[in-house]
Structure formats: structure tokens, C-alpha cells
Design a protein around this motif. Structure first.
Motif, PDB file in Angstrom:
ATOM      1  N   GLY A  92       0.755  -1.256  -0.035  1.00  0.00           N
ATOM      2  CA  GLY A  92      -0.055  -0.098   0.000  1.00  0.00           C
ATOM      3  C   GLY A  92       0.807   1.333  -0.131  1.00  0.00           C
ATOM      4  O   GLY A  92       2.070   1.175  -0.443  1.00  0.00           O
ATOM      5  N   SER A  93       0.289   2.373   0.243  1.00  0.00           N
ATOM      6  CA  SER A  93       0.963   3.636   0.240  1.00  0.00           C
ATOM      7  C   SER A  93       1.596   3.900   1.539  1.00  0.00           C
ATOM      8  O   SER A  93       1.572   3.323   2.609  1.00  0.00           O
ATOM      9  CB  SER A  93      -0.166   4.708   0.247  1.00  0.00           C
ATOM     10  OG  SER A  93      -0.936   4.630  -0.996  1.00  0.00           O
ATOM     11  N   PHE A  94       2.913   4.549   1.070  1.00  0.00           N
ATOM     12  CA  PHE A  94       3.848   5.049   2.437  1.00  0.00           C
ATOM     13  C   PHE A  94       4.275   6.322   2.313  1.00  0.00           C
ATOM     14  O   PHE A  94       4.361   6.986   1.153  1.00  0.00           O
ATOM     15  CB  PHE A  94       5.041   3.927   2.477  1.00  0.00           C
ATOM     16  CG  PHE A  94       5.775   3.941   1.098  1.00  0.00           C
ATOM     17  CD1 PHE A  94       6.849   4.983   1.047  1.00  0.00           C
ATOM     18  CD2 PHE A  94       5.624   3.096   0.129  1.00  0.00           C
ATOM     19  CE1 PHE A  94       7.509   4.923  -0.259  1.00  0.00           C
ATOM     20  CE2 PHE A  94       6.337   2.941  -0.985  1.00  0.00           C
ATOM     21  CZ  PHE A  94       7.385   4.039  -1.175  1.00  0.00           C
ATOM     22  N   SER A  95       4.641   6.924   3.482  1.00  0.00           N
ATOM     23  CA  SER A  95       5.269   8.407   3.205  1.00  0.00           C
ATOM     24  C   SER A  95       6.042   8.504   4.543  1.00  0.00           C
ATOM     25  O   SER A  95       5.568   8.143   5.781  1.00  0.00           O
ATOM     26  CB  SER A  95       4.266   9.573   3.167  1.00  0.00           C
ATOM     27  OG  SER A  95       4.644  10.689   2.957  1.00  0.00           O
ATOM     28  N   ARG A  96       7.030   8.972   4.538  1.00  0.00           N
ATOM     29  CA  ARG A  96       8.054   9.489   5.313  1.00  0.00           C
ATOM     30  C   ARG A  96       8.691  10.895   5.037  1.00  0.00           C
ATOM     31  O   ARG A  96       9.161  11.077   4.092  1.00  0.00           O
ATOM     32  CB  ARG A  96       9.156   8.480   5.503  1.00  0.00           C
ATOM     33  CG  ARG A  96       8.752   7.045   6.175  1.00  0.00           C
ATOM     34  CD  ARG A  96       8.584   7.089   7.728  1.00  0.00           C
ATOM     35  NE  ARG A  96       9.496   7.922   8.681  1.00  0.00           N
ATOM     36  CZ  ARG A  96      10.584   7.076   9.395  1.00  0.00           C
ATOM     37  NH1 ARG A  96      10.488   5.716   9.317  1.00  0.00           N
ATOM     38  NH2 ARG A  96      11.157   7.691  10.041  1.00  0.00           N
ATOM     39  N   SER A  97       8.795  11.733   6.117  1.00  0.00           N
ATOM     40  CA  SER A  97       9.571  13.052   5.926  1.00  0.00           C
ATOM     41  C   SER A  97      10.556  13.378   6.953  1.00  0.00           C
ATOM     42  O   SER A  97      10.126  12.914   8.203  1.00  0.00           O
ATOM     43  CB  SER A  97       8.379  14.022   5.970  1.00  0.00           C
ATOM     44  OG  SER A  97       7.514  13.929   4.927  1.00  0.00           O
ATOM     45  N   VAL A  98      11.454  13.798   6.623  1.00  0.00           N
ATOM     46  CA  VAL A  98      12.491  14.381   7.561  1.00  0.00           C
ATOM     47  C   VAL A  98      12.935  15.744   7.225  1.00  0.00           C
ATOM     48  O   VAL A  98      12.843  16.167   6.043  1.00  0.00           O
ATOM     49  CB  VAL A  98      13.836  13.332   7.371  1.00  0.00           C
ATOM     50  CG1 VAL A  98      13.569  11.693   7.656  1.00  0.00           C
ATOM     51  CG2 VAL A  98      14.536  13.286   5.860  1.00  0.00           C
ATOM     52  N   ARG A  99      13.638  16.244   8.486  1.00  0.00           N
ATOM     53  CA  ARG A  99      13.924  17.712   8.230  1.00  0.00           C
ATOM     54  C   ARG A  99      15.526  17.728   7.680  1.00  0.00           C
ATOM     55  O   ARG A  99      16.189  16.952   8.453  1.00  0.00           O
ATOM     56  CB  ARG A  99      13.804  18.409   9.572  1.00  0.00           C
ATOM     57  CG  ARG A  99      14.091  19.833   9.468  1.00  0.00           C
ATOM     58  CD  ARG A  99      13.768  20.793  10.672  1.00  0.00           C
ATOM     59  NE  ARG A  99      12.423  20.461  11.078  1.00  0.00           N
ATOM     60  CZ  ARG A  99      11.218  20.946  10.528  1.00  0.00           C
ATOM     61  NH1 ARG A  99      11.559  22.078   9.668  1.00  0.00           N
ATOM     62  NH2 ARG A  99       9.950  20.635  10.951  1.00  0.00           N
ATOM     63  N   LEU A 100      15.619  18.219   6.706  1.00  0.00           N
ATOM     64  CA  LEU A 100      17.004  18.438   6.243  1.00  0.00           C
ATOM     65  C   LEU A 100      18.020  19.338   7.082  1.00  0.00           C
ATOM     66  O   LEU A 100      17.334  20.179   7.826  1.00  0.00           O
ATOM     67  CB  LEU A 100      17.073  19.108   4.850  1.00  0.00           C
ATOM     68  CG  LEU A 100      16.431  18.308   3.874  1.00  0.00           C
ATOM     69  CD1 LEU A 100      16.411  18.948   2.389  1.00  0.00           C
ATOM     70  CD2 LEU A 100      17.261  16.831   3.317  1.00  0.00           C
ATOM     71  N   PRO A 101      19.362  19.002   7.094  1.00  0.00           N
ATOM     72  CA  PRO A 101      20.078  19.980   8.156  1.00  0.00           C
ATOM     73  C   PRO A 101      20.083  21.331   7.495  1.00  0.00           C
ATOM     74  O   PRO A 101      19.775  21.625   6.366  1.00  0.00           O
ATOM     75  CB  PRO A 101      21.571  19.213   8.075  1.00  0.00           C
ATOM     76  CG  PRO A 101      21.463  18.045   7.160  1.00  0.00           C
ATOM     77  CD  PRO A 101      19.728  17.828   6.505  1.00  0.00           C
ATOM     78  N   ARG A 102      20.611  21.976   8.466  1.00  0.00           N
ATOM     79  CA  ARG A 102      20.884  23.410   7.916  1.00  0.00           C
ATOM     80  C   ARG A 102      21.737  23.790   6.931  1.00  0.00           C
ATOM     81  O   ARG A 102      22.817  22.790   6.829  1.00  0.00           O
ATOM     82  CB  ARG A 102      21.115  24.558   9.199  1.00  0.00           C
ATOM     83  CG  ARG A 102      20.480  24.734  10.099  1.00  0.00           C
ATOM     84  CD  ARG A 102      20.737  25.712  11.423  1.00  0.00           C
ATOM     85  NE  ARG A 102      21.011  26.816  10.618  1.00  0.00           N
ATOM     86  CZ  ARG A 102      21.577  27.905  11.375  1.00  0.00           C
ATOM     87  NH1 ARG A 102      21.970  27.719  12.440  1.00  0.00           N
ATOM     88  NH2 ARG A 102      21.886  28.932  10.833  1.00  0.00           N
ATOM     89  N   HIS A 103      21.666  24.340   5.788  1.00  0.00           N
ATOM     90  CA  HIS A 103      22.618  24.784   4.820  1.00  0.00           C
ATOM     91  C   HIS A 103      22.427  23.621   3.766  1.00  0.00           C
ATOM     92  O   HIS A 103      23.475  23.405   3.092  1.00  0.00           O
ATOM     93  CB  HIS A 103      24.073  25.023   5.240  1.00  0.00           C
ATOM     94  CG  HIS A 103      24.088  25.900   6.344  1.00  0.00           C
ATOM     95  ND1 HIS A 103      23.766  27.494   6.057  1.00  0.00           N
ATOM     96  CD2 HIS A 103      24.502  26.051   7.605  1.00  0.00           C
ATOM     97  CE1 HIS A 103      24.042  28.192   7.154  1.00  0.00           C
ATOM     98  NE2 HIS A 103      24.465  27.222   8.159  1.00  0.00           N
ATOM     99  N   ALA A 104      21.634  22.776   3.770  1.00  0.00           N
ATOM    100  CA  ALA A 104      21.461  21.807   2.675  1.00  0.00           C
ATOM    101  C   ALA A 104      21.191  22.345   1.455  1.00  0.00           C
ATOM    102  O   ALA A 104      20.399  23.272   1.398  1.00  0.00           O
ATOM    103  CB  ALA A 104      20.399  20.608   3.051  1.00  0.00           C
ATOM    104  N   ARG A 105      21.730  21.953   0.145  1.00  0.00           N
ATOM    105  CA  ARG A 105      21.554  22.360  -0.975  1.00  0.00           C
ATOM    106  C   ARG A 105      20.604  21.452  -1.710  1.00  0.00           C
ATOM    107  O   ARG A 105      20.928  20.331  -2.189  1.00  0.00           O
ATOM    108  CB  ARG A 105      22.645  22.356  -1.680  1.00  0.00           C
ATOM    109  CG  ARG A 105      23.794  23.674  -1.302  1.00  0.00           C
ATOM    110  CD  ARG A 105      24.798  23.883  -2.112  1.00  0.00           C
ATOM    111  NE  ARG A 105      25.317  22.901  -3.026  1.00  0.00           N
ATOM    112  CZ  ARG A 105      26.503  22.263  -2.977  1.00  0.00           C
ATOM    113  NH1 ARG A 105      27.376  22.529  -2.261  1.00  0.00           N
ATOM    114  NH2 ARG A 105      26.695  21.114  -3.611  1.00  0.00           N
ATOM    115  N   ALA A 106      19.053  21.655  -1.724  1.00  0.00           N
ATOM    116  CA  ALA A 106      18.310  20.850  -2.037  1.00  0.00           C
ATOM    117  C   ALA A 106      18.166  20.739  -3.657  1.00  0.00           C
ATOM    118  O   ALA A 106      17.891  19.701  -4.054  1.00  0.00           O
ATOM    119  CB  ALA A 106      16.804  21.281  -1.550  1.00  0.00           C
ATOM    120  N   GLU A 107      18.677  21.698  -4.280  1.00  0.00           N
ATOM    121  CA  GLU A 107      18.682  21.956  -5.735  1.00  0.00           C
ATOM    122  C   GLU A 107      19.619  20.778  -6.277  1.00  0.00           C
ATOM    123  O   GLU A 107      19.621  20.283  -7.585  1.00  0.00           O
ATOM    124  CB  GLU A 107      18.977  23.024  -6.328  1.00  0.00           C
ATOM    125  CG  GLU A 107      20.262  23.599  -5.763  1.00  0.00           C
ATOM    126  CD  GLU A 107      20.535  24.482  -4.496  1.00  0.00           C
ATOM    127  OE1 GLU A 107      21.278  24.904  -3.961  1.00  0.00           O
ATOM    128  OE2 GLU A 107      19.270  24.328  -3.860  1.00  0.00           O
TER     129      GLU A 107
END
Length: 141
Positions: A92-107
Motif C-alpha cells: 500500500g501507500s507509504f510516506s516518510r518526511s525528515v527535516r534536512l540539516p541547515r545549509h542543505a542544498r536541495a537543488e
């Protein structure tokens, strides 16, 4: 005289199966289906997140997104219809979220999927901040 009988399966496993598949309407697994086991760490200026996701096709069944400083993994594990004696896999469906560290370059996020393990690597600009230990002073009453 006491006769010992051996159970054919684990009672905890049976209970979890009931909660996931046979629970009354309105109790769909009590949130047990969405478990995605993960680990994360910082290595050489890169935040690394590893998640166990066996049995998925990352091209069709997985979505990785970033909203602000929150990285979210979501998707669906599809069940194949088979006649089974044991049912312990979660589908079935799943979802997990985490907070990235400061200064993370998401791009600059890069993700790979190998042997059922997803690895997400996020470069970090600047120093990674370590938790600061706070001393506790003991006083006498």
C-alpha cells in the motif's frame, strides 16, 4: 498429565496481520502499513538518508520531494495476488518526511536505488552543527 502443543505461527504476527488486513472499517491498519525503516548521517559534507524500500519500482512507485527544509519520500508498494500461508509483508501507500540539516542544498539532491535500498545524498554548504551538551547542576534539598 500436561500435553504441550506447538503453535503454527507467532501470535504477535497474527495480531499484526489482523490489524493490517482484517480490522473493522475505519481502522485501516492503525498506521502500521506506512512503516519505512530509515537511517541518516552526515558524511564528508553530505547528508545521507538510506531507506529500506524492497519490492518497488523507483521509476513508477516512488516520489521524492522537498518543501522548504523537509524531504519527503512517498509512494506505493503493490501487492501481487497469491495464495499464501503467511502474510507479513506490508503493501500500500507509504510516506516518510525528515527535516534536512541547515545549509542543505536541495537543488543538488541525488538519489540511487540499489538492491531494495534507496540512498538520497544532499550536499551541505558550511559547517554541520553538532548538538551542544548542557551540563546539569545537582542541588541539595
Amino acid at each position: 498429565m500436561t500435553t504441550m502443543t506447538r503453535r503454527s505461527s507467532n501470535p504477535l504476527s497474527e495480531m499484526l496481520t489482523w490489524l493490517d488486513t482484517e480490522a473493522p472499517v475505519g481502522l485501516p491498519g492503525l498506521g502500521l502499513l506506512a512503516l519505512v525503516r530509515m537511517e541518516d548521517y552526515v558524511e564528508d559534507g553530505t547528508y545521507v538518508l538510506r531507506a529500506e524500500l524492497p519490492g518497488i519500482d523507483p521509476d513508477d512507485d516512488l516520489d521524492i520531494s522537498v518543501d522548504g527544509d523537509v524531504l519527503t519520500l512517498s509512494g506505493e508498494r503493490h501487492e501481487e495476488q497469491r495464495d499464501r500461508n503467511r502474510h507479513e509483508m506490508h503493501y500500500g501507500s507509504f510516506s516518510r518526511s525528515v527535516r534536512l540539516p541547515r545549509h542543505a542544498r536541495a537543488e543538488d539532491i541525488a538519489a540511487t536505488y540499489t538492491a531494495g535500498v534507496l540512498e538520497v545524498r544532499v550536499p551541505i554548504d558550511g559547517p554541520t552543527e553538532q548538538p551542544q551538551k548542557i551540563a546539569v547542576r545537582k542541588t541539595e534539598d
